[in-house]
Design an enzyme around this catalytic site. Structure first.
Site, short mmCIF file in Angstrom:
data_model
loop_
_atom_site.label_atom_id
_atom_site.label_comp_id
_atom_site.label_asym_id
_atom_site.label_seq_id
_atom_site.Cartn_x
_atom_site.Cartn_y
_atom_site.Cartn_z
N ARG A 97 40.04 48.74 110.76
CA ARG A 97 40.61 47.84 111.77
C ARG A 97 40.03 46.45 111.59
O ARG A 97 38.82 46.27 111.58
CB ARG A 97 40.32 48.37 113.18
CG ARG A 97 41.11 49.63 113.52
CD ARG A 97 40.71 50.18 114.86
NE ARG A 97 39.35 50.75 114.84
CZ ARG A 97 38.80 51.39 115.85
NH1 ARG A 97 39.44 51.52 116.99
NH2 ARG A 97 37.58 51.86 115.74
N ARG B 187 30.85 39.08 108.53
CA ARG B 187 30.78 37.71 109.02
C ARG B 187 29.35 37.34 109.43
O ARG B 187 28.91 36.19 109.25
CB ARG B 187 31.74 37.52 110.18
CG ARG B 187 33.21 37.60 109.76
CD ARG B 187 34.15 37.79 110.94
NE ARG B 187 34.02 36.70 111.90
CZ ARG B 187 34.62 36.71 113.09
NH1 ARG B 187 35.37 37.75 113.46
NH2 ARG B 187 34.49 35.68 113.91
N TYR C 245 35.04 44.13 101.03
CA TYR C 245 35.42 42.89 101.68
C TYR C 245 35.01 41.70 100.81
O TYR C 245 33.96 41.74 100.16
CB TYR C 245 34.75 42.74 103.05
CG TYR C 245 35.39 43.54 104.16
CD1 TYR C 245 36.40 42.98 104.95
CD2 TYR C 245 34.99 44.84 104.42
CE1 TYR C 245 36.98 43.72 105.97
CE2 TYR C 245 35.57 45.58 105.44
CZ TYR C 245 36.56 45.01 106.21
OH TYR C 245 37.14 45.75 107.23
N ASP D 180 39.75 42.26 112.66
CA ASP D 180 39.76 41.39 113.83
C ASP D 180 40.81 40.29 113.69
O ASP D 180 41.39 40.08 112.61
CB ASP D 180 38.39 40.73 114.02
CG ASP D 180 37.32 41.72 114.45
OD1 ASP D 180 37.68 42.73 115.08
OD2 ASP D 180 36.14 41.48 114.13
#
Length: 264
Positions: free
Chosen positions: A49, A196, A109, A51
């Site tokens: 999932r 992040r 990522y 953001d």
């Protein structure tokens, strides 16, 4: 039957992946498009999932249907019903034991940071930006402490719902490509905002605020307040999900599509 799809989307056009009452999420738009081809409502399950603002070049989803359609129908047919920047790249039929999230053994990522004095206009929403010069060599050295099994509590969002902060980081790499600094992370799973937050901490090292050794100290302290700011979502891409070969997915289960530089 259970259908598996490979998905790509521009995250800055949506308010995250997960379905919301307002309907402005990737899941809501994609489920609506699939339902028009399936002739019944569907519920999607995804590998990871994302953001608001986070992009995906290699998201994997599955849904169940009683409708018999050619696999091309789940690609071209669904894409013809989508009016926002999300597309189906491929489709296949899987057995009932497959689950896009729980069968995944790792995720990848990539964060792309434009390291130039002036914020780029044409790449707005597609890359992160930081104007002071960064030392990519120091950041790469600092990132090596992240590899292996660790408690990543220092880089976990307050609202994270993961059962455990222990994750296996297969690779954490930082490199420069011209005016871009590229952060690559490959782990068995990720905590909410983990990438992040890691980028934000590495930038502190890159701009010289803290020495290389500081990141290992923060990791060991397991205290979120020590790790610095959460970096914007703009430059973050879910670019890989890996599964066991026995699921007979494309590329022997290595669903990887790393965004390349330059974009323009």
């Amino acid at each position: 039957m259970r259908i598996v799809l490979g998905i790509e989307y521009a995250g800055n056009a949506f308010e995250g992946w997960q379905s919301q009452a307002h309907g402005r999420t990737v899941q809501d738009h994609l489920e609506a498009g699939i339902a028009r081809i399936a002739d019944h409502p569907v519920r999607l399950h995804c590998a990871g999932r994302t953001d608001t603002g986070v992009h995906a070049t290699a998201q994997v989803v599955h849904f169940d249907t009683d409708s018999c359609r050619p696999l091309s129908g789940w690609v071209r047919g669904v894409n013809s019903r989508l009016t926002v920047p999300v597309v189906v790249r491929w489709a296949l039929e899987a057995n009932d034991g497959f689950h896009a999230r729980f069968c995944a053994v790792s995720r990848r990522y990539r964060y792309i940071l434009h390291n130039v004095p002036v914020k780029p206009a044409l790449l707005a929403g597609r890359v992160g930006w930081f104007h002071p010069p960064l030392d990519e060599v120091a950041m790469a050295e600092a990132a090596r402490c992240l590899e292996g099994w660790h408690d990543f509590s220092a880089f976990r969002a307050a609202g994270c719902q993961a059962k455990s902060p222990l994750k296996l980081m297969h690779e954490a790499r930082v490199q420069r490509d011209g005016d871009y600094v590229v952060f690559d992370f490959h782990a068995n799973a990720f905590l909410h905002h983990m990438v992040r937050n890691l980028v934000g901490a590495l930038v502190y090292v890159g701009k010289g605020r803290y020495p290389v050794e500081w990141l290992a100290e923060v990791l060991a302290a397991r205290n979120r307040s020590l790790a610095g700011l959460t970096f914007p979502a703009d430059g973050l891409y879910l670019c890989g999900v890996e599964y066991g070969r026995h699921w007979s997915l494309p590329s022997e289960g290595r669903i990887i599509a790393v965004p390349r530089i330059p974009f323009v």
